[in-house]
Design a protein around this motif. Structure first.
Motif, PDB file in Angstrom:
ATOM      1  N   LEU A  75       0.829  -1.207   0.000  1.00 33.50           N
ATOM      2  CA  LEU A  75       0.000   0.000   0.000  1.00 33.50           C
ATOM      3  C   LEU A  75       0.865   1.259   0.000  1.00 33.50           C
ATOM      4  N   LEU A  76       1.960   1.235   0.750  1.00 31.52           N
ATOM      5  CA  LEU A  76       2.886   2.377   0.714  1.00 31.52           C
ATOM      6  C   LEU A  76       3.476   2.540  -0.681  1.00 31.52           C
ATOM      7  N   GLY A  77       3.832   1.421  -1.322  1.00 33.48           N
ATOM      8  CA  GLY A  77       4.364   1.503  -2.680  1.00 33.48           C
ATOM      9  C   GLY A  77       3.354   2.100  -3.643  1.00 33.48           C
ATOM     10  N   ALA A  78       2.070   1.745  -3.472  1.00 27.50           N
ATOM     11  CA  ALA A  78       1.031   2.275  -4.356  1.00 27.50           C
ATOM     12  C   ALA A  78       0.799   3.764  -4.130  1.00 27.50           C
ATOM     13  N   LEU A  79       0.914   4.213  -2.878  1.00 26.16           N
ATOM     14  CA  LEU A  79       0.551   5.584  -2.520  1.00 26.16           C
ATOM     15  C   LEU A  79       1.734   6.544  -2.489  1.00 26.16           C
ATOM     16  N   MET A  80       2.959   6.029  -2.553  1.00 24.67           N
ATOM     17  CA  MET A  80       4.132   6.887  -2.374  1.00 24.67           C
ATOM     18  C   MET A  80       5.176   6.682  -3.467  1.00 24.67           C
ATOM     19  N   GLY A  81       4.765   6.152  -4.613  1.00 20.84           N
ATOM     20  CA  GLY A  81       5.721   5.935  -5.691  1.00 20.84           C
ATOM     21  C   GLY A  81       6.311   7.224  -6.233  1.00 20.84           C
ATOM     22  N   TYR A  82       7.349   7.069  -7.029  1.00 18.83           N
ATOM     23  CA  TYR A  82       8.032   8.224  -7.647  1.00 18.83           C
ATOM     24  C   TYR A  82       7.050   9.078  -8.449  1.00 18.83           C
ATOM     25  N   ARG A  83       6.112   8.428  -9.136  1.00 20.64           N
ATOM     26  CA  ARG A  83       5.097   9.150  -9.910  1.00 20.64           C
ATOM     27  C   ARG A  83       3.744   8.488  -9.663  1.00 20.64           C
ATOM     28  N   LEU A  84       2.812   9.255  -9.125  1.00 17.11           N
ATOM     29  CA  LEU A  84       1.494   8.702  -8.845  1.00 17.11           C
ATOM     30  C   LEU A  84       0.629   8.749 -10.092  1.00 17.11           C
ATOM     31  N   PRO A  85      -0.206   7.732 -10.299  1.00 12.76           N
ATOM     32  CA  PRO A  85      -1.138   7.743 -11.435  1.00 12.76           C
ATOM     33  C   PRO A  85      -2.248   8.765 -11.181  1.00 12.76           C
ATOM     34  N   PRO A  86      -3.042   9.117 -12.200  1.00 13.55           N
ATOM     35  CA  PRO A  86      -4.112  10.100 -12.006  1.00 13.55           C
ATOM     36  C   PRO A  86      -5.256   9.597 -11.152  1.00 13.55           C
ATOM     37  N   LEU A  87      -5.376   8.275 -11.007  1.00 18.55           N
ATOM     38  CA  LEU A  87      -6.425   7.692 -10.177  1.00 18.55           C
ATOM     39  C   LEU A  87      -5.904   6.409  -9.550  1.00 18.55           C
ATOM     40  N   ILE A  88      -6.089   6.285  -8.239  1.00 16.87           N
ATOM     41  CA  ILE A  88      -5.764   5.060  -7.524  1.00 16.87           C
ATOM     42  C   ILE A  88      -7.052   4.542  -6.903  1.00 16.87           C
ATOM     43  N   ALA A  89      -7.423   3.299  -7.235  1.00 15.12           N
ATOM     44  CA  ALA A  89      -8.610   2.676  -6.658  1.00 15.12           C
ATOM     45  C   ALA A  89      -8.176   1.485  -5.813  1.00 15.12           C
ATOM     46  N   LEU A  90      -8.721   1.407  -4.608  1.00 15.78           N
ATOM     47  CA  LEU A  90      -8.366   0.345  -3.667  1.00 15.78           C
ATOM     48  C   LEU A  90      -9.626  -0.391  -3.234  1.00 15.78           C
ATOM     49  N   ASN A  91      -9.593  -1.704  -3.316  1.00 21.73           N
ATOM     50  CA  ASN A  91     -10.717  -2.521  -2.887  1.00 21.73           C
ATOM     51  C   ASN A  91     -10.380  -3.168  -1.545  1.00 21.73           C
ATOM     52  N   GLU A  92     -11.046  -2.729  -0.488  1.00 21.52           N
ATOM     53  CA  GLU A  92     -10.870  -3.250   0.863  1.00 21.52           C
ATOM     54  C   GLU A  92      -9.393  -3.289   1.278  1.00 21.52           C
ATOM     55  N   PRO A  93      -8.739  -2.137   1.311  1.00 20.07           N
ATOM     56  CA  PRO A  93      -7.307  -2.111   1.644  1.00 20.07           C
ATOM     57  C   PRO A  93      -7.010  -2.550   3.074  1.00 20.07           C
ATOM     58  N   GLU A  94      -8.026  -2.606   3.924  1.00 19.89           N
ATOM     59  CA  GLU A  94      -7.807  -2.987   5.322  1.00 19.89           C
ATOM     60  C   GLU A  94      -7.613  -4.484   5.513  1.00 19.89           C
ATOM     61  N   THR A  95      -7.871  -5.299   4.482  1.00 19.18           N
ATOM     62  CA  THR A  95      -7.778  -6.756   4.606  1.00 19.18           C
ATOM     63  C   THR A  95      -6.367  -7.165   5.039  1.00 19.18           C
ATOM     64  N   SER A  96      -6.279  -8.015   6.047  1.00 18.54           N
ATOM     65  CA  SER A  96      -5.032  -8.579   6.600  1.00 18.54           C
ATOM     66  C   SER A  96      -4.257  -7.601   7.473  1.00 18.54           C
ATOM     67  N   LEU A  97      -4.733  -6.363   7.608  1.00 19.33           N
ATOM     68  CA  LEU A  97      -3.994  -5.393   8.406  1.00 19.33           C
ATOM     69  C   LEU A  97      -4.423  -5.444   9.872  1.00 19.33           C
ATOM     70  N   HIS A  98      -3.458  -5.282  10.759  1.00 23.06           N
ATOM     71  CA  HIS A  98      -3.770  -5.149  12.185  1.00 23.06           C
ATOM     72  C   HIS A  98      -4.482  -3.815  12.399  1.00 23.06           C
TER      73      HIS A  98
END
Length: 380
Positions: free
Chosen positions: A290-313
């Motif tokens: 998730l950090l890689g998706a949200l903090m990359g060198y260049r972000l895409p114009p749209l980021i869509a996440l489906n249930e990003p909380e899965t497996s997270l404490h």
């Protein structure tokens, strides 16, 4: 050219929705109300840009599985309709107008050359709106595609694309059809992250090639290269280091190259050695993705996440909300989630409350959403 609204008609549990796309769009709700269908409809729109939308529908079980599941009228054939609206479009000839792209998918008619249950593209339309005036840049009706070229002249192309293909992906002359090319490229840059495999055989747990990688791929296999790009190419990991410390206090991430490979490891303050990605827990590895998706060198114009909380404490939800809020300052974020806690943390960080997905009378809807595509609380 940010995405500003999405229309979905006759898709699974969605009968007819016109959804505004905000800088941060968060949809929360119970199981079975159709949250994931909102995400999947967005994913199908992107597949129109690379020409594989009919294949994607076939992979979902075919058109009978994808079409509106509620009562239907027998008077005319049922069609799946998806539409994307964009804010001002800027491209080489400096024409700034709101644009919209629409596609209709249906089953073959008796005279059409196709497999009996094959999903086919029935119509497409790309429109620029100048005030109340519509300028049709591309219109497709069956095998006939009409285009407006860079000289403003209209061209007709008969049988230039198959019914399984999209005109949006087929006409790729950017100099001759700049609007079509601009919309297609914009949609292709969207990144949708449905899930990240974290099992022992996941490619994320293996080293990847040392290639400068500005944006995380949908399956996350190039995570090490994305994080190493920040460290080795940009030579600035201050924000990433802060994000790691926020989620894992005292933790330290190391990302770099070893020969022709990129590797990542994470050190915890209470452990004497660092841990490579193949040793990390599923939740920790998912958070790094998730950090890689949200903090990359260049972000895409749209980021869509489906249930990003899965497996997270649960302790990671507040740090995740802070990363999402930060990324939403640079790109548009679309999230569907079960987690009321994540939605609450996001509201605390941004002041924006989540939109609640409901299913009255069997059709997916959004509380407070009017037919005009505006929310009632915005009027207030």
């Amino acid at each position: 050219m940010p995405l500003s609204a999405v229309a979905i008609r006759n898709y699974r549990s969605v009968r007819n929705l016109w959804l505004p796309v905000e800088q941060l769009s968060v949809f929360v709700g119970a199981n079975g109300v159709g949250k994931t269908n909102l995400y999947k409809a967005l994913a199908l729109l992107r597949r129109a840009a690379d020409g594989t939308i009919t294949r994607a529908i076939a992979e979902e079980g075919g058109l009978d599985s994808v079409l509106w599941a509620g009562p239907r009228s027998d008077r005319k054939p049922m069609r799946l309709v998806l539409k994307a609206r964009f804010d001002e479009l800027e491209y080489a000839v400096e024409m700034g107008l709101p644009h919209s792209y629409e596609i209709e998918i249906g089953l073959p008619q008796p005279a059409e050359a196709a497999f009996p249950l094959e999903p086919l593209v029935k119509a497409e339309r790309l429109v620029a709106r100048d005030g109340r005036r519509e300028i049709v840049m591309m219109e497709r009706k069956g095998p006939l595609v009409t285009l407006r070229n860079d000289d403003g002249k209209r061209e007709s192309h008969q049988a230039a694309v198959l019914s399984s293909e999209t005109a949006l992906a087929s006409f790729r002359d950017g100099a001759r059809y700049p609007e079509l090319e601009a919309v297609r490229r914009e949609m292709l840059e969207w990144r949708l992250y449905h899930d990240f495999r974290t099992d022992a055989g996941s490619p994320i747990r293996r080293p990847c090639h040392a290639i400068t990688t500005p944006t995380l791929s949908p399956d996350g296999h190039d995570l090490a290269a994305v994080l190493a790009t920040l460290s080795v190419i940009r030579e600035d990991t201050a924000e990433l280091d802060a994000a790691i410390d926020d989620a894992f206090p005292g933790g330290r991430l190391e990302a770099g190259d070893e020969g022709s490979w990129c590797r990542v490891s994470l050190t915890f303050p209470d452990m004497p050695r660092s841990f490579a990605v193949h040793e990390l827990s599923d939740g920790t590895l998912k958070y790094l993705c998730l950090l890689g998706a949200l903090m990359g060198y260049r972000l895409p114009p749209l980021i869509a996440l489906n249930e990003p909380e899965t497996s997270l404490h649960p302790s990671l939800l507040a740090p995740l909300a802070r990363r999402l809020a930060s990324a939403a300052g640079h790109t548009r974020i679309w999230i569907v989630t079960h987690s009321e806690d994540l939605a609450g943390h996001l509201q605390q960080e941004t002041g924006k409350r989540a939109r609640r997905v409901v299913k009255p009378a069997g059709a997916t809807g959004i509380e407070g959403l009017k037919l005009s595509g505006e929310y009632a609380d915005e009027d207030e």
